[in-house]
Design a protein around this motif. Sequence first.
Motif, PDB file in Angstrom:
ATOM      1  N   LEU A  43      -5.783  -1.469 -16.905  1.00 36.15           N
ATOM      2  CA  LEU A  43      -6.538  -1.240 -15.670  1.00 36.15           C
ATOM      3  C   LEU A  43      -6.626   0.252 -15.369  1.00 36.15           C
ATOM      4  O   LEU A  43      -5.834   1.053 -15.879  1.00 36.15           O
ATOM      5  CB  LEU A  43      -5.860  -1.946 -14.489  1.00 36.15           C
ATOM      6  N   PHE A  44      -7.569   0.618 -14.516  1.00 37.00           N
ATOM      7  CA  PHE A  44      -7.737   2.008 -14.096  1.00 37.00           C
ATOM      8  C   PHE A  44      -8.392   2.005 -12.715  1.00 37.00           C
ATOM      9  O   PHE A  44      -8.987   0.992 -12.300  1.00 37.00           O
ATOM     10  CB  PHE A  44      -8.618   2.776 -15.093  1.00 37.00           C
ATOM     11  N   PRO A  45      -8.292   3.078 -11.959  1.00 40.62           N
ATOM     12  CA  PRO A  45      -8.951   3.128 -10.643  1.00 40.62           C
ATOM     13  C   PRO A  45     -10.456   2.896 -10.796  1.00 40.62           C
ATOM     14  O   PRO A  45     -11.101   3.482 -11.672  1.00 40.62           O
ATOM     15  CB  PRO A  45      -8.656   4.553 -10.157  1.00 40.62           C
ATOM     16  N   GLY A  46     -11.001   2.011  -9.960  1.00 43.45           N
ATOM     17  CA  GLY A  46     -12.419   1.735 -10.022  1.00 43.45           C
ATOM     18  C   GLY A  46     -12.796   0.683 -11.045  1.00 43.45           C
ATOM     19  O   GLY A  46     -13.976   0.583 -11.416  1.00 43.45           O
TER      20      GLY A  46
ATOM     21  N   THR B  42      -0.334   5.345 -14.925  1.00 37.13           N
ATOM     22  CA  THR B  42       0.849   5.875 -14.247  1.00 37.13           C
ATOM     23  C   THR B  42       1.863   4.811 -13.856  1.00 37.13           C
ATOM     24  O   THR B  42       2.986   5.144 -13.491  1.00 37.13           O
ATOM     25  CB  THR B  42       0.426   6.615 -12.967  1.00 37.13           C
ATOM     26  N   GLY B  43       1.461   3.561 -13.908  1.00 35.88           N
ATOM     27  CA  GLY B  43       2.334   2.507 -13.422  1.00 35.88           C
ATOM     28  C   GLY B  43       2.189   2.273 -11.932  1.00 35.88           C
ATOM     29  O   GLY B  43       2.796   1.347 -11.375  1.00 35.88           O
ATOM     30  N   GLU B  44       1.352   3.089 -11.280  1.00 28.31           N
ATOM     31  CA  GLU B  44       1.134   2.958  -9.844  1.00 28.31           C
ATOM     32  C   GLU B  44      -0.017   1.979  -9.582  1.00 28.31           C
ATOM     33  O   GLU B  44      -0.854   1.744 -10.457  1.00 28.31           O
ATOM     34  CB  GLU B  44       0.796   4.319  -9.233  1.00 28.31           C
ATOM     35  N   PRO B  45      -0.078   1.425  -8.376  1.00 27.41           N
ATOM     36  CA  PRO B  45      -1.182   0.516  -8.027  1.00 27.41           C
ATOM     37  C   PRO B  45      -2.524   1.234  -8.159  1.00 27.41           C
ATOM     38  O   PRO B  45      -2.622   2.455  -7.972  1.00 27.41           O
ATOM     39  CB  PRO B  45      -0.894   0.146  -6.567  1.00 27.41           C
ATOM     40  N   VAL B  46      -3.548   0.469  -8.495  1.00 23.00           N
ATOM     41  CA  VAL B  46      -4.908   1.010  -8.586  1.00 23.00           C
ATOM     42  C   VAL B  46      -5.834   0.158  -7.735  1.00 23.00           C
ATOM     43  O   VAL B  46      -5.612  -1.041  -7.553  1.00 23.00           O
ATOM     44  CB  VAL B  46      -5.420   1.048 -10.040  1.00 23.00           C
ATOM     45  N   THR B  47      -6.861   0.804  -7.214  1.00 19.00           N
ATOM     46  CA  THR B  47      -7.836   0.102  -6.376  1.00 19.00           C
ATOM     47  C   THR B  47      -9.096  -0.165  -7.174  1.00 19.00           C
ATOM     48  O   THR B  47      -9.623   0.732  -7.846  1.00 19.00           O
ATOM     49  CB  THR B  47      -8.178   0.929  -5.124  1.00 19.00           C
ATOM     50  N   SER B  48      -9.568  -1.382  -7.111  1.00 20.84           N
ATOM     51  CA  SER B  48     -10.760  -1.774  -7.855  1.00 20.84           C
ATOM     52  C   SER B  48     -12.007  -1.196  -7.211  1.00 20.84           C
ATOM     53  O   SER B  48     -11.968  -0.664  -6.093  1.00 20.84           O
ATOM     54  CB  SER B  48     -10.869  -3.299  -7.905  1.00 20.84           C
ATOM     55  N   SER B  49     -13.130  -1.336  -7.891  1.00 15.37           N
ATOM     56  CA  SER B  49     -14.396  -0.840  -7.357  1.00 15.37           C
ATOM     57  C   SER B  49     -14.797  -1.574  -6.093  1.00 15.37           C
ATOM     58  O   SER B  49     -15.553  -1.046  -5.270  1.00 15.37           O
ATOM     59  CB  SER B  49     -15.507  -0.986  -8.412  1.00 15.37           C
ATOM     60  N   GLY B  50     -14.275  -2.783  -5.888  1.00 11.97           N
ATOM     61  CA  GLY B  50     -14.591  -3.552  -4.689  1.00 11.97           C
ATOM     62  C   GLY B  50     -13.610  -3.350  -3.552  1.00 11.97           C
ATOM     63  O   GLY B  50     -13.759  -3.965  -2.495  1.00 11.97           O
TER      64      GLY B  50
ATOM     65  N   LEU C 138     -10.151  -3.858  -3.667  1.00 11.42           N
ATOM     66  CA  LEU C 138      -8.890  -4.592  -3.768  1.00 11.42           C
ATOM     67  C   LEU C 138      -7.884  -3.776  -4.569  1.00 11.42           C
ATOM     68  O   LEU C 138      -8.231  -3.174  -5.592  1.00 11.42           O
ATOM     69  CB  LEU C 138      -9.099  -5.948  -4.439  1.00 11.42           C
ATOM     70  N   THR C 139      -6.657  -3.734  -4.099  1.00  8.86           N
ATOM     71  CA  THR C 139      -5.612  -2.953  -4.756  1.00  8.86           C
ATOM     72  C   THR C 139      -4.713  -3.861  -5.587  1.00  8.86           C
ATOM     73  O   THR C 139      -4.284  -4.921  -5.123  1.00  8.86           O
ATOM     74  CB  THR C 139      -4.768  -2.188  -3.740  1.00  8.86           C
TER      75      THR C 139
END
Length: 322
Positions: free
Chosen positions: A10-13, A44-52, A54-55
Motif C-alpha cells: 500500500l501507499f498514500p493515495g 514506513t509501516g505507518e498508516p496510509v490514507t487512501s484516495s477516498g 479512508l485510513t
Amino acid sequence: MNRRRIVFVLFPGFQVLDLTGPHEVFTQAERLAPGYSLETVTATGEPVTSSGGLTFTPTSGIGAGDGEPIDTLITVGGPGRVRACADGRLVDWLGTAAARSRRIAAVCTGAFLLAEAGLLDGRRAVTHWASCAELAQRYPAVTVEPDPIFVRDGTVWTSAGVTAGLDLALALVEADRGAETSRTIARRLVMFVQRPGGQTQFSTQLAAQRPSRTPLRDVQTWIAEHLADDLGVPVLAARAGMSERHFTRVFAAQTGQTPAAYVEAARVEAARRLLESTDGTGETIARRCGFGTVETMHRCFKRTVGVTPGRYRQHFADRGEL
C-alpha cells in the motif's frame, strides 16, 4: 502448517477497492480451507490514507520480515502511484521482495510500481484502460495489452482497473485451490460472473459512445431486442429514418463504431450471457443471438472476447465444450 503469505503493498493515495476486493477473495478462500496468511505493508509501516479518505494501518513496514519467503506479492493502484514510483526505497524493496516471491501481481495501476522496479521488462501486462498508453510510453520494455481483464505471463500477473482485481484474485485462488473453490467464492461475493482473463474490459454499451441523437439510441435499443433478426444497414437505416449512407456515417460518428461492428459486439455480449446462465447448446445460442451457425459465433467470439465459447463457459460451470 505452512501458510501462503499474501502480501499487499500500500501507499498514500491508493485506491481502496484495489485492496479490499482481492483481500476479501483470499479471506473467503481462507475460510473455506485455511492456508493463507494475509498481510499489508507500507514503506514506513505507518498508516496510509487512501484516495477516498479512508485510513489503513498496515501489518508492518517493508523492512519487517526481510528474507522471509512470500507466496504472492501484490501491488495495488490509485492516484498515489506516481509518488510511490518515485520512492526509491519502496521500488528497490519491490525488486528484492519479488526475488523471494513465488509469484507477483498488480491490481490496476499497481502495474506501474512493478514496471518501475523492472519486474515487467520483457513481459506482457495490462492496467486500467485509461492508463495503458501511459504505461506503454513510460516503460517501452513492457508489452502492454490494453484489452484483457487480466494477463498472466509466467509468474507475473496484472489486471485491468478496479473490479478486475476481483477476477485476478479469483484466478490466483483457482490456480492454488481449483476451479470449484474459485466459483464458490464468486457465488459468496454475489458476483454476476467470474470473468476469464482474455475477456475484454468493455461491454458493448461501455465500448460504444452514447449517441446524442434519439433515433440512434432507439436503434441501439431495437438491436438489443432483435438480435436474431436481419440487422443489416438497410434495415437499421430504415428504423432510424435515414438513408443508408447517412445512417452509416452518423452512426459511426456518434458511437465510434460501424453498424456492423456494433451489431457483432451486441450479439457476442448476448451469447456471453447465455453461456454464463443457461445450458443451451451452441446451435441454440448461435441462432438466438443471430449468428446463424456455431462456426460464425465461434469466430466472432474468439475475435471479440479472446477465448472460445467453450472455454468461456468452462469458467462458470462444467458444461463441456461447444
